[in-house]
Enzyme design. Sequence first.
Site, short mmCIF file in Angstrom:
data_model
loop_
_atom_site.label_atom_id
_atom_site.label_comp_id
_atom_site.label_asym_id
_atom_site.label_seq_id
_atom_site.Cartn_x
_atom_site.Cartn_y
_atom_site.Cartn_z
N HIS A 138 13.64 -14.58 13.29
CA HIS A 138 13.19 -14.55 14.68
C HIS A 138 11.67 -14.51 14.84
O HIS A 138 11.15 -14.89 15.89
CB HIS A 138 13.78 -13.32 15.40
CG HIS A 138 15.25 -13.47 15.66
ND1 HIS A 138 15.95 -12.58 16.46
CD2 HIS A 138 16.16 -14.39 15.24
CE1 HIS A 138 17.23 -12.96 16.50
NE2 HIS A 138 17.38 -14.04 15.77
N GLY A 166 -1.19 0.14 7.00
CA GLY A 166 -2.57 -0.34 7.05
C GLY A 166 -2.66 -1.81 6.69
O GLY A 166 -3.42 -2.58 7.30
N CYS A 198 0.87 -1.18 0.00
CA CYS A 198 0.00 0.00 0.00
C CYS A 198 0.91 1.23 0.00
O CYS A 198 2.08 1.14 -0.41
CB CYS A 198 -0.98 -0.02 1.16
SG CYS A 198 -0.25 0.03 2.81
C1 RB5 Z 1 -3.96 5.32 0.64
O1 RB5 Z 1 -3.95 6.69 0.41
C2 RB5 Z 1 -3.11 4.97 1.86
O2 RB5 Z 1 -3.72 5.42 3.02
C3 RB5 Z 1 -2.85 3.49 1.92
O3 RB5 Z 1 -2.22 3.09 0.75
C4 RB5 Z 1 -1.97 2.99 3.04
O4 RB5 Z 1 -0.80 3.73 3.13
C5 RB5 Z 1 -2.63 2.79 4.34
O5 RB5 Z 1 -2.01 2.33 5.32
#
Ligand code: RB5
Length: 148
Positions: free
Chosen positions: A98, A70, A65
Amino acid sequence: MRYGFGCDHAGFELKEVLIRELLAAGHEVVDMGTDSPERTDFAIYANKVAQAVSEGTLDRGVLVCGTGLGMAMAAGRFPDIRAVSVTDCFSARMSRRHNDANILCLGARVVGAGLAVEVLKTWMSEGFEGGRYAERLEMMRGGYKGGT
Ligand code: RB5
């Protein structure tokens, strides 16, 4: 070893690069999306990959991401998922040795493609050391019967 890949819009381009690298090296890859840079939600793809790894239909997962954060949070909610968000080769190595990490999360807005490829290759090439590290994983699961 079957590797599942997932990403959101921010990670789409880097996911494509990483999949190309693995396919060129002869690895088995399952691409669980997203399939374009159109805006979407990271948790959809984290859930798909984490569920497959958790249930054993895939061996390991790679999630991309914007930050890798996230994805790691979402994936880590599944049973027996040890997801790590990593930006360097040392952490990638130790997360396997680990922590027996089974999902690697990368931030496409944090690391460049060259570093991401090296981090992934490092992560893939390392094994779990077991022993006291296995006991610590048991402690995380709540099943540890040793002393404090
Ligand atoms: C998207 O804008 C962004 O929030 C997502 O890709 C990620 O970084 C979330 O943890």
